[in-house]
Write a protein that holds these residues in place. Sequence first.
Motif, mmCIF file in Angstrom:
data_model
loop_
_atom_site.group_PDB
_atom_site.id
_atom_site.type_symbol
_atom_site.label_atom_id
_atom_site.label_comp_id
_atom_site.label_asym_id
_atom_site.label_seq_id
_atom_site.Cartn_x
_atom_site.Cartn_y
_atom_site.Cartn_z
ATOM 1 N N UNK A 26 37.801 31.556 35.690
ATOM 2 C CA UNK A 26 38.909 31.168 34.815
ATOM 3 C C UNK A 26 38.730 29.703 34.452
ATOM 4 N N UNK B 40 33.234 36.040 38.027
ATOM 5 C CA UNK B 40 34.507 36.074 37.303
ATOM 6 C C UNK B 40 35.034 34.648 37.382
ATOM 7 N N UNK C 236 40.954 22.213 32.905
ATOM 8 C CA UNK C 236 41.435 23.536 32.522
ATOM 9 C C UNK C 236 41.583 24.454 33.727
ATOM 10 N N UNK C 237 41.855 23.875 34.915
ATOM 11 C CA UNK C 237 42.013 24.675 36.144
ATOM 12 C C UNK C 237 40.834 25.616 36.359
ATOM 13 N N UNK D 19 38.009 27.661 37.824
ATOM 14 C CA UNK D 19 37.825 28.157 39.194
ATOM 15 C C UNK D 19 37.033 29.465 39.161
ATOM 16 N N UNK E 74 36.665 32.916 40.397
ATOM 17 C CA UNK E 74 37.574 33.862 41.046
ATOM 18 C C UNK E 74 36.798 34.730 42.034
ATOM 19 N N UNK E 75 35.645 35.186 41.633
ATOM 20 C CA UNK E 75 34.804 35.967 42.542
ATOM 21 C C UNK E 75 33.403 35.985 41.956
#
Lengths: 764, 764
Positions: free
Chosen positions: B215, B213, B191-192, B194, B196-197
């Motif tokens: 995704x 954060x 589901x990609x 990753x 983010x921060x």
Amino acid sequence: MKPIVKIISLGTLLSAVVPGYSQRPVTGPAAFVNPFIGTGAVNGGLSGNNYPGATVPFGMVQLSPDTREAPDWGTASGYDYNDKTIAGFSHTHLSGTGVAELFDLLVMPTTGAVTTVAGEPDKPGSGYRSAFSHQQETARPGYYQVKLLDYDINAELTATTHAGFHRYTYPRNSKGHVVIDLNHSLNKGSWSTRIIQSQIRVVNNHTIEGFRIITGWAKMRKVYFHIQFNKPVVRYQLVNDNTVYTGNKVVNGSNVRAVFDFDTQQGFTLLVKAGISPVSVENARQNLAQEITAWNFDKTADDAAALWNKELQKINIDGSEQQKQIFYTALYHTFLQPNTLSDVNGAYMASDYTQGKTKGTHYSTFSLWDTYRAAHPLYTLLQQTRTADFVNSMLNQYRSYGYLPVWQLWGQENYCMIGNHSIPVLVDAVMKGIPGVEVEKVYEAIKNSSLISHPNSPFQVWEQYGYMPENIQSQSVSITLEMAYDDWCVAQLAKKLGKTEDYNRFQRRSQYYEHLFNSATRFFQPKDEKGNWITPFDPYKYGSNGGNPFTEGNAWQYYWYVPHNMPHLVQLTGGDNAFVTKLDSFFTHSHTTGEKNDNASGFIGQYAHGNEPSHHVTYLYNYAGQPWKTQYYAAKVMNELYNTSSSGYAGNEDCGEMSAWYVFSALGFYPVNPASGIYVIGSPQLKRAAIQLGAGKTFEVRTRKQSDKDIYIQSATLNGKPYTRTWIKHSDVLAGGVLEFVMGEQPNTNWGTGVADRPINSSF
Amino acid sequence: MKPIVKIISLGTLLSAVVPGYSQRPVTGPAAFVNPFIGTGAVNGGLSGNNYPGATVPFGMVQLSPDTREAPDWGTASGYDYNDKTIAGFSHTHLSGTGVAELFDLLVMPTTGAVTTVAGEPDKPGSGYRSAFSHQQETARPGYYQVKLLDYDINAELTATTHAGFHRYTYPRNSKGHVVIDLNHSLNKGSWSTRIIQSQIRVVNNHTIEGFRIITGWAKMRKVYFHIQFNKPVVRYQLVNDNTVYTGNKVVNGSNVRAVFDFDTQQGFTLLVKAGISPVSVENARQNLAQEITAWNFDKTADDAAALWNKELQKINIDGSEQQKQIFYTALYHTFLQPNTLSDVNGAYMASDYTQGKTKGTHYSTFSLWDTYRAAHPLYTLLQQTRTADFVNSMLNQYRSYGYLPVWQLWGQENYCMIGNHSIPVLVDAVMKGIPGVEVEKVYEAIKNSSLISHPNSPFQVWEQYGYMPENIQSQSVSITLEMAYDDWCVAQLAKKLGKTEDYNRFQRRSQYYEHLFNSATRFFQPKDEKGNWITPFDPYKYGSNGGNPFTEGNAWQYYWYVPHNMPHLVQLTGGDNAFVTKLDSFFTHSHTTGEKNDNASGFIGQYAHGNEPSHHVTYLYNYAGQPWKTQYYAAKVMNELYNTSSSGYAGNEDCGEMSAWYVFSALGFYPVNPASGIYVIGSPQLKRAAIQLGAGKTFEVRTRKQSDKDIYIQSATLNGKPYTRTWIKHSDVLAGGVLEFVMGEQPNTNWGTGVADRPINSSF
């Protein structure tokens, strides 16, 4: 070159042939701004990466045409003057950066039976792109116009702080459409850019709303929008990926586009208003409602021009037409950013992704490695209220990240470049007494930003070794030099606040540059962690952004970076003569190793005006008693490396920095140390320049007998009294008055050559 | 099998040997819950994908051990009973799903000279993982304990709605650490996903804060946290990627971890409290402050147990020890979600990524294709207040997306599975008169959710063809059948509200299933857009989630899906005898094509209890006058496909659905049509079950002579009066009273066989 007179006459011409096009003459300094300067290289050279679209000073919206498929380093603004087609008009852009980002909310008018939005419709050769011609394209501050040749549509754009306003004039007997593409980005394939989620919603036949959440160079951005049409939509298609959702009022997904059809059988002018917000659709609606009340495109364009004149007239100049174009376009570019990130109600997305609220305006787009040098000093002179907001906006990042911005985009750190150059900006603001800046908060932030390690700032290494060992921290020489300067800035504020222990600590750190000075070669050179010089060493060899001791430059270009103690650099170099000789070599050695960093351009010998490390160097002859050579090279750079063509900058314009160099230099002085309160005098270029200081007070720089050849200062007076210093205090400027120079063709090797005439380290 | 008695005696044992471990006896129904049920397959079979960790009913926090490196379909909860090592304890988990997600804020205690957090430290064979043994592991509602064998640390966990509470007992003569890993996810590579921060900030030597954060399957989640230690941190390391930031108070990045050291030379018990929030660190702090005031781990664990008892005692049962374990663990699993998504102050991240505010509680985790069948009907009986909040939470998505949830996680749609089964949930809530549900708003939402096309719901195709053509919309037969049912639900509410036009439209659509009924084969079969049957057709052939007419099943399993008009299905099949014969075949044909969908499991012939399409089928004999066969198969599923081992479910437990089937079935009735107000009677399994209806009122189901063999209803009375209907109204249940069954070993082929005894389509 695209002279403004041509633009105006073209506009007049168009008004005769294009239905709905009306030429609005621009008066005031905005009339001299040519937004095409810096938008495209000529003969494979460099441009500024600027965009020609419509925006207001420091706005959130930059409504501009995107011509590129996928920008490379040279076209990060989305527009290249050499391109032949336009994908559409997106609402956010960066001016002059080396990385492509933003490009939100693409809107494109089309005609014809079908408009394809499947596949990758914003790419050349497919979808909705149109050819255009510079013969039918105009731009002025707050206004852009282009004829879309494939569709025979005249498209005009204007903007407010948070909204774009489009006027599309469709031909008769056409089927008129408007495409919205939320998947459009010119940053695909870089920085793991990806649409996380997006939406288009048809509220009614005049209104659409939506948003996109995107990750890319800025880690996570939310862009909400509210769009109004002045004519009813008669049909529309909503699309995600390749699925067309006929009859839906809403579409969600990560590849969302839409086509709206209008009944343009008889031809008509469609007005499109679009408010955006980083917080919510409701805020986008409020932003638009507050800023564009009427369906009066011309009024909004006039208001935008008036906003520009209000800012641009802060410096009133006399000079040649070309000088005015370059100067006011440069001033225009400096005022494009930092960009508003808060809504009209003060809400914004904070650096920790919570919802913030400000009483003033919250700003972002802080390209600080570039802009601390001259752009921010210019803001402290011309934008004092905004400077306080800039400072407070940067403090928001400090509260969230623990340190101040390095390069901040949409409230988020991307660690682009090196140093912590928010520190000179904040210290300068405090030292200059900018109202609304809280000194203790600033001090806490700059101190912690100098102690809390982060990428390219390993402070424990710094304090352990007294320099950056290249094998531990790459870009070690550049970081050592720049970090020493930032430390000096911290020390100055510590001293002012009576924090003696801190002062001693940071003052000591500010001298660490010495540890990389190799007195054998007289260059700053890299060492390893054992203190050994790293060999072989070639002062002509370039580094880029890691893997080499130098950042986007070479040892020659970084040699001059001791802005807080130039007398010491003169001494290290071997005294005045050796320093002058080395400067002479710098400006004349054309030797290269065959490679260079792409950012290095605009060469005069090793001097590369196209990138920031060189920017202060022309002014350094003053520190060794030969100011006429500063005058020579400052004039040479102004005259040879700035022009009015689309290739008018010698490299990335870098969010106002290249322009701010010009503005200061044309006035005749430049902040070699941007947090010293001292400007170093170069070669004033304008017949007259009056800086408006508020309350009717001005500081005026006048020249007598200035010309392209009369570049040398023969004598000077400040308020009528002879002036021989090769520098002037910020406080003298703020006091108002007249600084007058008599210029001439030959150097006056006496003026400003006394030891007492040399610039001091700081006036604070 | 892991009987509860073993768990308790193990706890007693541990209390003698593990310093700091104190056994808190659990009373009430919570004592019968075994959180290890469903956590791991036995002999390569299936489990439920459940987690054993600590949580409270419908909480935001699920504090549970993660044993997997990268979960596949079978271990989406992060924990597999077959695994040998634990990476740590993360604060959020999903129960019983087929997709791995969440796993936020991993905390892991360690000992030793060095704890490595470089590389990928949560993976087996590296970093901070520890072996563990089920011999030194216990769990009960709201409490989990494990001995970390590599470190000789006893770790105990408990939770409140928004906070986790850890108690770590370190051995003497150890160097004690706590690792925090914000890069931990067991969903990497899918589901990609990753980061983010993310950030860890050391506030003081007892407090750390931060966020991530991320995704992934949920498009964008923000997880803020506030952690307190009851002992001072004496040293710490903050890490991003492989860079250790010594002495920093904060670290930012996308691969952030930290190690905190404690002075455990003498051994001690460390308490760790962690509040989380999807909105802000400040809210995480508030959440913790409101829910855990004292440093009293046992009290919080007792409170958690009490919260569980409060919910579990809503059904008071008599039965065997094993029945109680299965029943109360099932009820426990149904109450794990939907999950709280709002903070104690009512703030939450809305479906459009703005900040929402609720006066009640905002919920997410809506696995609706599963849970609309039995879990949500159970909530309307036992969780009326929360049901109103569930409805209002779903309406938030409607306002943002334009349609109601399909599968909603953290407020965001992921379009997992097919249908729009929030519609039966909402209609059922209105029809049953759940207080706090606004009828007109519900109607607007369900209507638009049936008209606004979205993935797997192309309504223009639906209305154009009257079925889904497979070449236009894959999974066409399953979608046609399920969409027809959702349309029937819309029609019922339209009728109730007097919206005749809408009623006619949706009632017509609810009959579209007929268009895919092939009377030659007597199966529902796919057609193309021209109306031709697609050949070859094999009723045993499986589809998965696209590319085939059937969804995670075959034509046999989908044959029975006309819950809103079973008499018509009986008629289509050829009448009572043909229907019974076909059901008999369904439960006995063991033929396969050699392949099947992984979700299909728990077979009885073609019947696959491991996935939801089969769930109502055992109850269908009642519609053809042979209720004793329903009794037979319902009892068979209960007795053979549920047990008390770690493999206690026949497939994914699916956010409470597999459990809710058991709860209803054990009571003796099941909502074949979950929005009809009708329960169909099966084979009551418990000696006595009293549903607490509030205000002291109960509805009691009693059985006489029930046993594993006495599964057939001989006779029944409702409130003392003979009862021969094979169904009962929801309103009869709500009225309170006693439903008593006399059971026996032999079928009574007379009871419930009258035409008037057959279930009606709806009681509303």
